[in-house]
Scaffold this active site. Structure first.
Site, PDB file in Angstrom:
ATOM      1  N   GLY B  46      -1.609  74.925   6.244  1.00 18.90           N
ATOM      2  CA  GLY B  46      -0.655  74.084   5.411  1.00 18.90           C
ATOM      3  C   GLY B  46       0.508  74.307   4.600  1.00 18.90           C
ATOM      4  O   GLY B  46       0.063  75.516   4.025  1.00 18.90           O
ATOM      5  N   ASN B 127       0.600  66.589   7.687  1.00 17.22           N
ATOM      6  CA  ASN B 127      -0.237  66.516   6.868  1.00 17.22           C
ATOM      7  C   ASN B 127      -0.465  65.070   6.261  1.00 17.22           C
ATOM      8  O   ASN B 127       0.214  65.200   5.331  1.00 17.22           O
ATOM      9  CB  ASN B 127      -0.835  67.407   6.586  1.00 17.22           C
ATOM     10  CG  ASN B 127      -2.151  67.687   6.322  1.00 17.22           C
ATOM     11  OD1 ASN B 127      -3.275  66.434   5.737  1.00 17.22           O
ATOM     12  ND2 ASN B 127      -2.902  68.110   5.475  1.00 17.22           N
ATOM     13  N   CYS B 130      -5.254  65.233   3.495  1.00 15.24           N
ATOM     14  CA  CYS B 130      -5.235  66.218   2.626  1.00 15.24           C
ATOM     15  C   CYS B 130      -6.090  65.642   1.291  1.00 15.24           C
ATOM     16  O   CYS B 130      -5.297  64.789   1.250  1.00 15.24           O
ATOM     17  CB  CYS B 130      -4.675  67.462   2.149  1.00 15.24           C
ATOM     18  SG  CYS B 130      -5.469  68.493   1.171  1.00 15.24           S
ATOM     19  N   ASN B 192      -9.353  64.490   9.689  1.00 20.64           N
ATOM     20  CA  ASN B 192      -8.789  65.669   8.708  1.00 20.64           C
ATOM     21  C   ASN B 192     -10.607  65.392   8.236  1.00 20.64           C
ATOM     22  O   ASN B 192     -10.995  64.755   8.497  1.00 20.64           O
ATOM     23  CB  ASN B 192      -8.123  65.009   8.224  1.00 20.64           C
ATOM     24  CG  ASN B 192      -7.742  66.577   6.983  1.00 20.64           C
ATOM     25  OD1 ASN B 192      -8.678  67.473   6.728  1.00 20.64           O
ATOM     26  ND2 ASN B 192      -5.999  66.782   7.292  1.00 20.64           N
ATOM     27  N   THR B 193     -10.485  66.086   7.476  1.00 20.94           N
ATOM     28  CA  THR B 193     -11.566  66.173   6.926  1.00 20.94           C
ATOM     29  C   THR B 193     -12.645  64.938   6.082  1.00 20.94           C
ATOM     30  O   THR B 193     -11.701  64.267   5.541  1.00 20.94           O
ATOM     31  CB  THR B 193     -11.935  67.502   5.553  1.00 20.94           C
ATOM     32  OG1 THR B 193     -11.005  67.184   4.891  1.00 20.94           O
ATOM     33  CG2 THR B 193     -12.199  68.909   6.184  1.00 20.94           C
ATOM     34  N   GLY B 217     -16.977  70.942  10.050  1.00 20.83           N
ATOM     35  CA  GLY B 217     -18.034  71.418  11.158  1.00 20.83           C
ATOM     36  C   GLY B 217     -19.469  70.876  11.882  1.00 20.83           C
ATOM     37  O   GLY B 217     -18.655  68.990  11.824  1.00 20.83           O
ATOM     38  N   GLY B 244     -15.484  69.245  13.836  1.00 21.89           N
ATOM     39  CA  GLY B 244     -16.962  69.831  14.701  1.00 21.89           C
ATOM     40  C   GLY B 244     -17.344  70.283  15.665  1.00 21.89           C
ATOM     41  O   GLY B 244     -18.065  70.597  15.972  1.00 21.89           O
ATOM     42  N   THR B 266     -13.852  74.605  11.597  1.00 19.02           N
ATOM     43  CA  THR B 266     -14.181  75.480  10.925  1.00 19.02           C
ATOM     44  C   THR B 266     -14.861  76.340  11.823  1.00 19.02           C
ATOM     45  O   THR B 266     -15.597  77.304  11.153  1.00 19.02           O
ATOM     46  CB  THR B 266     -14.993  74.127  10.702  1.00 19.02           C
ATOM     47  OG1 THR B 266     -14.623  73.405   9.130  1.00 19.02           O
ATOM     48  CG2 THR B 266     -16.596  74.855   9.033  1.00 19.02           C
TER      49      THR B 266
END
Lengths: 253, 303
Positions: B46, B127, B130, B192-193, B217, B244, B266
């Site tokens: 990023g 992005n 985040c 994204n996460t 993950g 993942g 990840t």
């Protein structure tokens, strides 16, 4: 790499010896490996383990492991013949002073399993013509490991918190620090111990290198998780460290 | 050998396998472990207009089959990328895609303009998702209006392929996806996460310095797969699936759910060359099932 030997040391530690099929790459004391613990479903990330010793004759890498969690207990269960996937060597390593350096009196201070990289460092320093001194601290005599190996490379002083071996107390309380003026310190161990050593070094104006063990994911400078705040901002412990001169750190000492 | 080429907007990938921003550095960190030019593309870390120090340590907590991070977009800024990194990357025979982030519309636009000036960067990944920064980031990605506003502004200044990276931390990801598409996004990457947290019971303290962080993950894969499938039915632009993926089977599942390409994230931390095994695995899958072009797999899920 293949496990050649995995010896339990007392209840809480093991010494894992691994042999590579090909020649081991050049490795420096203070560098580490990332172990992929495939046998434990609870463990996701690799585990950074410092290089304890490199036996060139046998083409072996030694890892000294304290059983503290799932991953290290899984490592302790490896048997000869098991194959492990390792990334190595990673990180920068300790400074090896030059043969002609006027800094002759070197003290390597380790606490608990943090003594691991100091054996390899001691061997390399002895090979460079130094007579290194080791000051190794632990909670009890059962936590003082590999003393015979350390004695091959220099003079060993010990402390235990319960007084069961060596002087009673912490490494920074050992009487040798009052008797001898050392020129250079290397330390690895629990953070409070390393901060105490750094405090001693700073007050006595002795250069000092510490090896950090910030929690990390990748080990190769990609994830930016293991950062330490330094005079140059946040830097990755895995690539810019794990060894830092205390001048670079922003520890309140 | 199947034809593995796919197109994302005007961007041509030699295969659908790319590496996710924030997990692959600038690519060169991985060159010791693999031939990075075999990848369809590399989404580099990023980048913001100004340098950012990121969040304080600790930034990471391991979880069952995954991890939380709270890096907070640490990077040395767009100028550093242009001057110090771009010259090293521009000769690589793969697509280098810059993940662009900001704390305001203006800073997104200014950063995108700087990257637009770099001839060998064929695309950016915007992005808006985040979870680890206080200003900007996910704030734009959790409402259709916010997403629309930033995509519209960046679209005006960015002529090449514009990929928008979506947040899963929303009630309905398809609303955000449609808003980005309507404002001219060429492609969407998701997810994204996921916002999560970890606690040290012994200390009664959060593990992350920021208390909450982003989960990634293998543990998130069922969620990301579901979101790709939902989004595929809601938009016409190509989707890049991530979340993942750790092997070729995961990757094929994302293609079947509707992704045109995928990112490995990840899992690069566990197995640095996993992405190359994924390319080989996808190829073998295509051969086994008589698939001539991997693009036939996109959305081929049978329900």
């Amino acid at each position: 790499m293949k496990v050649t030997e995995n010896a339990n040391l007392h209840d809480n530690y093991c010494l894992l010896k691994l042999r590579a099929d090909g020649a081991l790459p050049e490795m420096r004391p203070g560098q580490f490996v990332q172990v992929w613990v495939t046998h434990s479903p609870a463990v996701f990330l690799r585990r950074p383990i410092s290089i304890h010793y490199v036996d060139r004759e046998r083409n072996e890498l030694w890892l000294l492991i304290q059983k503290v969690g799932e991953a290290t207990r899984a490592m302790a269960a490896y048997s000869p013949g098991d194959t492990l996937n390792l990334l190595l060597p990673l990180g920068n390593g300790f400074t090896i002073l030059s043969k002609t350096s006027d800094k002759r009196k070197l003290l390597l201070i380790g606490g608990g399993v943090g003594i691991a990289p100091l054996l390899f460092l001691g061997e390399r320093l002895q090979a460079e013509g130094f007579a290194p001194n080791f000051l190794l601290g632990a909670r009890t005599k059962d936590d003082l490991l590999q003393l015979e190996d350390f004695q091959r490379f220099g003079t060993v002083y010990t402390t235990t918190e319960d007084g069961s071996q060596g002087e009673k107390g912490y490494v920074t309380q050992h009487s040798i620090l009052g008797k001898t003026r050392f020129d250079y310190l290397y330390t690895c161990g629990p953070k409070p111990m390393m901060m105490a050593v750094a405090r001693y070094a700073a007050s006595a104006l002795i250069p000092c290198e510490v090896s950090l063990e910030n929690t990390m994911a990748c080990g190769i400078g990609a994830c930016l998780c293991c950062v330490e705040n330094t005079t140059q901002g946040h830097v990755c412990v895995c690539t810019e460290g794990p060894v830092f001169n205390i001048d670079k750190l922003k520890w309140l000492i | 050998m199947a034809d593995l080429r796919v197109n994302i907007g005007k961007l041509s990938l030699k295969n659908p396998v790319t590496t996710a921003s924030g997990t692959f550095g600038y690519g060169t960190e991985y060159a010791d472990f693999m031939d990075i030019e075999r990848l369809g593309g590399i989404f580099v870390k990023g980048t913001t207009l100004e340098a950012r120090e990121g969040n304080p340590y600790p930034r990471m907590a391991e979880t069952p089959a995954g991890m939380l991070n709270a890096v907070g977009l640490q990077n040395k800024g767009a100028e550093y990328f242009t001057d110090a990194i771009y010259p090293k990357l521009k000769e690589l025979d793969t697509n280098i895609i810059v993940n662009v982030s900001g704390s305001s519309i203006d800073s997104y636009v200014a950063c995108a303009e700087k990257i637009a000036a770099l001839g060998k960067i064929p695309a950016i990944e915007l992005n808006i998702s985040c979870p680890n920064v206080k200003k900007g980031g996910m704030a734009f990605g959790v409402s259709a209006a916010g997403a629309a506003e930033v995509v519209r502004a960046v679209r005006k200044v960015y002529p090449r392929t514009l990929i928008v990276k979506l947040s899963p931390n929303v009630t309905d990801i398809t609303e955000i996806a449609k808003a980005a598409e309507a404002e001219g996004a060429d492609s969407l990457s998701l997810i994204n996460t996921l916002l999560g947290m970890a606690i040290d019971a012994g200390k009664r303290k959060p593990i992350l310095s920021t208390v909450t962080g982003g989960l990634s993950g293998p543990c998130v894969k069922p969620i990301s797969l579901r979101m790709v499938w939902q989004t595929y039915q809601a938009v016409k632009i190509p989707i890049i699936g991530l979340g993942g993926i750790s092997n070729w089977r995961d990757a094929v599942e994302f293609l079947l759910a509707g992704a045109a390409a995928i990112q490995i994230g990840t899992y690069n931390f566990i197995d640095p060359s996993a992405s190359l095994d994924v390319i080989d695995g996808i190829n073998a899958y295509c051969d086994e099932y008589g698939i001539k072009s991997v693009s036939e797999l996109s959305g081929a899920l049978e329900i």
